[in-house]
Design a protein around this motif. Structure first.
Motif, PDB file in Angstrom:
ATOM      1  N   GLU A 179       4.415  51.765  39.873  1.00  0.00           N
ATOM      2  CA  GLU A 179       5.481  51.981  38.888  1.00  0.00           C
ATOM      3  C   GLU A 179       5.722  53.472  38.640  1.00  0.00           C
ATOM      4  N   MET A 180       4.664  54.271  38.777  1.00  0.00           N
ATOM      5  CA  MET A 180       4.769  55.715  38.538  1.00  0.00           C
ATOM      6  C   MET A 180       5.094  56.475  39.818  1.00  0.00           C
ATOM      7  N   ASP A 181       5.492  55.741  40.866  1.00  0.00           N
ATOM      8  CA  ASP A 181       5.855  56.353  42.144  1.00  0.00           C
ATOM      9  C   ASP A 181       4.698  57.159  42.734  1.00  0.00           C
ATOM     10  N   GLY A 182       3.494  56.616  42.548  1.00  0.00           N
ATOM     11  CA  GLY A 182       2.293  57.309  43.016  1.00  0.00           C
ATOM     12  C   GLY A 182       2.235  57.498  44.519  1.00  0.00           C
ATOM     13  N   TRP A 183       2.854  56.566  45.266  1.00  0.00           N
ATOM     14  CA  TRP A 183       2.788  56.667  46.733  1.00  0.00           C
ATOM     15  C   TRP A 183       3.540  57.907  47.231  1.00  0.00           C
ATOM     16  N   ASN A 184       4.481  58.380  46.441  1.00  0.00           N
ATOM     17  CA  ASN A 184       5.249  59.570  46.846  1.00  0.00           C
ATOM     18  C   ASN A 184       4.810  60.838  46.123  1.00  0.00           C
ATOM     19  N   ALA A 185       3.715  60.733  45.340  1.00  0.00           N
ATOM     20  CA  ALA A 185       3.298  61.857  44.500  1.00  0.00           C
ATOM     21  C   ALA A 185       2.987  63.105  45.325  1.00  0.00           C
ATOM     22  N   GLU A 186       2.196  62.943  46.370  1.00  0.00           N
ATOM     23  CA  GLU A 186       1.792  64.118  47.150  1.00  0.00           C
ATOM     24  C   GLU A 186       2.970  64.739  47.891  1.00  0.00           C
ATOM     25  N   SER A 187       3.863  63.918  48.411  1.00  0.00           N
ATOM     26  CA  SER A 187       5.024  64.471  49.119  1.00  0.00           C
ATOM     27  C   SER A 187       5.959  65.181  48.143  1.00  0.00           C
ATOM     28  N   SER A 188       6.093  64.635  46.915  1.00  0.00           N
ATOM     29  CA  SER A 188       6.924  65.291  45.898  1.00  0.00           C
ATOM     30  C   SER A 188       6.315  66.623  45.475  1.00  0.00           C
ATOM     31  N   ALA A 189       4.982  66.621  45.314  1.00  0.00           N
ATOM     32  CA  ALA A 189       4.283  67.856  44.940  1.00  0.00           C
ATOM     33  C   ALA A 189       4.408  68.902  46.040  1.00  0.00           C
ATOM     34  N   ALA A 190       4.282  68.450  47.294  1.00  0.00           N
ATOM     35  CA  ALA A 190       4.402  69.368  48.433  1.00  0.00           C
ATOM     36  C   ALA A 190       5.799  69.980  48.510  1.00  0.00           C
ATOM     37  N   GLU A 191       6.816  69.165  48.219  1.00  0.00           N
ATOM     38  CA  GLU A 191       8.195  69.667  48.242  1.00  0.00           C
ATOM     39  C   GLU A 191       8.406  70.728  47.153  1.00  0.00           C
ATOM     40  N   LEU A 192       7.871  70.459  45.965  1.00  0.00           N
ATOM     41  CA  LEU A 192       7.961  71.436  44.882  1.00  0.00           C
ATOM     42  C   LEU A 192       7.312  72.755  45.274  1.00  0.00           C
ATOM     43  N   LEU A 193       6.101  72.658  45.827  1.00  0.00           N
ATOM     44  CA  LEU A 193       5.366  73.867  46.232  1.00  0.00           C
ATOM     45  C   LEU A 193       6.152  74.661  47.273  1.00  0.00           C
ATOM     46  N   SER A 194       6.700  73.961  48.242  1.00  0.00           N
ATOM     47  CA  SER A 194       7.466  74.645  49.295  1.00  0.00           C
ATOM     48  C   SER A 194       8.710  75.319  48.725  1.00  0.00           C
ATOM     49  N   ASN A 195       9.393  74.626  47.811  1.00  0.00           N
ATOM     50  CA  ASN A 195      10.584  75.203  47.191  1.00  0.00           C
ATOM     51  C   ASN A 195      10.253  76.447  46.367  1.00  0.00           C
ATOM     52  N   LEU A 196       9.013  76.502  45.871  1.00  0.00           N
ATOM     53  CA  LEU A 196       8.575  77.648  45.072  1.00  0.00           C
ATOM     54  C   LEU A 196       7.870  78.708  45.912  1.00  0.00           C
ATOM     55  N   GLY A 197       7.950  78.568  47.228  1.00  0.00           N
ATOM     56  CA  GLY A 197       7.448  79.615  48.105  1.00  0.00           C
ATOM     57  C   GLY A 197       5.979  79.526  48.462  1.00  0.00           C
ATOM     58  N   ILE A 198       5.342  78.365  48.239  1.00  0.00           N
ATOM     59  CA  ILE A 198       3.933  78.172  48.615  1.00  0.00           C
ATOM     60  C   ILE A 198       3.888  77.422  49.941  1.00  0.00           C
TER      61      ILE A 198
ATOM     62  N   LEU B  46       6.560  71.283  36.489  1.00  0.00           N
ATOM     63  CA  LEU B  46       7.775  70.560  36.877  1.00  0.00           C
ATOM     64  C   LEU B  46       7.489  69.191  37.486  1.00  0.00           C
ATOM     65  N   PHE B  47       6.256  68.977  37.956  1.00  0.00           N
ATOM     66  CA  PHE B  47       5.920  67.771  38.709  1.00  0.00           C
ATOM     67  C   PHE B  47       6.100  66.501  37.881  1.00  0.00           C
ATOM     68  N   GLY B  48       6.709  65.507  38.497  1.00  0.00           N
ATOM     69  CA  GLY B  48       6.808  64.178  37.888  1.00  0.00           C
ATOM     70  C   GLY B  48       7.912  64.022  36.859  1.00  0.00           C
ATOM     71  N   ASN B  49       8.845  64.959  36.792  1.00  0.00           N
ATOM     72  CA  ASN B  49       9.979  64.870  35.861  1.00  0.00           C
ATOM     73  C   ASN B  49       9.554  64.529  34.428  1.00  0.00           C
ATOM     74  N   PRO B  50       8.852  65.446  33.769  1.00  0.00           N
ATOM     75  CA  PRO B  50       8.457  65.196  32.378  1.00  0.00           C
ATOM     76  C   PRO B  50       9.671  65.076  31.473  1.00  0.00           C
ATOM     77  N   ASP B  51       9.497  64.429  30.331  1.00  0.00           N
ATOM     78  CA  ASP B  51      10.609  64.268  29.382  1.00  0.00           C
ATOM     79  C   ASP B  51      10.872  65.561  28.623  1.00  0.00           C
ATOM     80  N   ILE B  52       9.810  66.337  28.419  1.00  0.00           N
ATOM     81  CA  ILE B  52       9.907  67.592  27.669  1.00  0.00           C
ATOM     82  C   ILE B  52       9.202  68.677  28.470  1.00  0.00           C
ATOM     83  N   LEU B  53       9.817  69.851  28.533  1.00  0.00           N
ATOM     84  CA  LEU B  53       9.285  70.947  29.345  1.00  0.00           C
ATOM     85  C   LEU B  53       9.263  72.223  28.509  1.00  0.00           C
ATOM     86  N   PHE B  54       8.066  72.821  28.374  1.00  0.00           N
ATOM     87  CA  PHE B  54       7.927  74.098  27.682  1.00  0.00           C
ATOM     88  C   PHE B  54       7.612  75.169  28.721  1.00  0.00           C
TER      89      PHE B  54
END
Length: 541
Positions: A125-144, A170-178
């Protein structure tokens, strides 16, 4: 929604916040602004539960997930990069850890099987199967780069750690971001990506930043902290600044009729709204501006420094600067080479490149670094004043009050009233000018350096990261002062708005040569021809 009721914070007799009542709603990005020391970061810490208020309470709508950009760059040193990002979603991370622990059991029981089934459902339900690929995409977009994703955090440099911690938030589309200073140590391309990401974000964002271009790109509202009160205004930072200045000007003009004032404000909002419709957050910004009541636009009580550089000793002639085959090598590493250009009267040149190389280059031109190859010649009518990146040598070991400190740079006039005038422009008042140099903050030292620059009355100004340690008011005043200056400027800055509004020419220096274009900053960074030239330089021997 986040609701703040009757919030106050006191430290002894000092009141930081008093009777604060606010509501933050989804689909909006709130830029928190205020002078240095006003409590911007402290307010975020109260909201996230790290600081207890003196009175009042903060409530979040049920089920909303909060993510915060961590400020401790060493907190995750013993943890791999990928796991650090995944830990940003605490609930998902807890599910992943428990799930892994159950499957690792040698004595797997029936109860374990039931629990594993529950965890699998939650994980899916939490899209866990795609968690690592989503995290990897974020890292790449941020230059890692992918090769760093399995490294421990302690193996990364400070710049890379900031990007990983941003990916974590940014990971996991939080409802609130500080986000507290999220653009620190990011390059222009990464900041642009972050602006696009946040423009599409549907939750609640609260951001503290000294980057005006970033605030304008992402904010639908501004939260102004002023004299212990907090007020939410519609529009981005530029709208808040320009509208508050306009109202202050109207207030000072007692002859202007009420209907003329209203018409002037309506015209201003109409123009700003037209510009907002072209932005990446067009819909939300337009809605925010459409809801504005003219009565809600208030004159700001902010004080802005008076950075005025035009009172020069003499006007420069047409020959300003000639640079021939300038090169710099440190410990066998080439910082830049084959730099050739001439400067025309009135040029305002932004110098780009690796920060160490650019600082060395500007220090050479300012006469502070004698270790280089090649030649440069200033015109006989030029006089140069500079703001270095590191001003330590001007203050370290100097046992003088501010008046005597500045007096040493005045070749003729030594009168205290004359000296005080330059400090007054930088908002030093009364007994403050009798402070000893040894107790100054970073911001106060920068204000002293600007006082020195104005005192020198030079017709060529050199700036190396002049916005360091400055609050938004000082940055805005500096921007205005540099824009109004009729002489020549060479400068470098991470402040996008400053570079875009000041530079009419961009020079990029590299270990393999240089690029020189008469264009503004945004045009330069978007130019395909510039990108091709840069690629050709990198290929060259």
């Amino acid at each position: 929604m986040i609701t703040v009721n009757n919030l106050s914070l006191r430290y002894g007799k000092r009141i930081l916040f008093d009777d604060v009542n606010l509501k933050f709603t989804s689909g909006n990005c709130y830029g928190i602004i205020g002078a240095n020391g006003a409590g911007k970061s402290t307010f975020l810490k109260i909201l996230q539960g790290d600081v207890d208020p003196t009175t009042g309470q903060v409530t979040f709508s049920k089920g909303m997930r909060l993510a915060v950009l961590k400020q401790n760059h060493f907190e995750f040193d013993q943890i791999p990069v990928m796991q650090t990002v995944l830990m940003g979603h605490k609930t998902l991370w807890a599910v992943m850890q428990e799930r892994e622990a159950i499957y690792a059991k040698s004595d797997f029981s029936e109860e374990d099987g039931v629990r594993a089934g529950e965890l699998e459902n939650t994980f899916g339900e939490m899209d866990g199967w795609n968690a690592e690929s989503s995290a990897a995409e974020l890292l790449s977009n941020l230059g890692i780069k992918e090769s760093l994703h399995t490294k421990l955090m302690k193996e990364l440099d400070g710049n890379q750690k900031v990007r990983v911690l941003l990916a974590q938030a940014l990971f996991g589309n939080p409802d609130i971001l500080f986000l507290d200073e999220p653009t620190n140590d990011l390059d222009v391309q990464t900041i642009n990506w972050l602006e696009d990401f946040l423009a599409d974000y549907q939750g609640i964002i609260l951001v503290v930043s000294h980057d005006r271009h970033f605030l304008d790109a992402v904010c639908t509202n501004v939260v102004d902290i002023d004299y212990s009160k907090m007020t939410i205004y519609s529009g981005n930072y530029s709208f808040w600044y320009q509208s508050s200045q306009l109202v202050a000007k109207q207030k000072a003009d007692s002859n202007k009729k009420a209907e003329d004032r209203i018409r002037e404000l309506q015209d201003f909002i109409r123009r700003f709204s037209a510009n907002a419709s072209k932005s990446r957050q067009a819909t939300s910004r337009k809605k925010a501006l459409d809801k504005i009541n003219l009565e809600d636009i208030k004159p700001s009580s902010r004080k802005y420094p008076g950075l005025q550089f035009n009172n020069v000793n003499r006007e420069a002639g047409n020959e300003i600067l000639s640079v021939e085959n300038l090169s710099k090598t440190v410990n066998g590493e080439v910082l830049f080479k084959n730099v050739n250009f001439s400067v025309k009267k009135g040029d305002k040149i932004a110098v780009l490149g690796h920060s160490i190389a650019v600082s060395a280059f500007l220090a050479i031109l300012a006469g502070e670094d004698k270790e280089y190859k090649g030649n440069f010649t200033w015109g006989v009518t030029t006089s140069v004043a500079n703001i270095p990146n590191d001003n330590t040598r001007f203050f370290e070991g100097v046992d003088l009050n501010l008046i005597d400190w500045l007096r040493q740079f005045s070749p003729e006039e030594k009168d205290e009233t004359f000296i005080r005038g330059f400090f007054g422009r930088m908002l030093f008042s009364g007994e403050e000018v009798l402070k000893n140099c040894g107790v100054l903050s970073g911001g106060e030292k920068m204000r002293c350096m600007f006082s020195r620059m104005m005192l020198m009355r030079a017709n060529v100004l050199v700036f190396d990261e002049p916005t360091n340690h400055l609050d938004l008011e000082s940055i805005t005043a500096l921007n205005n002062g540099m824009s109004d200056f009729k002489g020549t400027i060479l400068f470098t800055s991470r402040d996008h708005e400053l570079v875009e509004t000041i530079a009419n020419r961009v020079i990029e220096i590299t270990p393999k040569g240089m690029i020189d274009k008469e264009m503004d900053f945004d045009e330069f960074i978007k130019s395909e021809r510039v990108a091709e030239q840069r690629a050709e330089l990198l290929k060259s021997k």
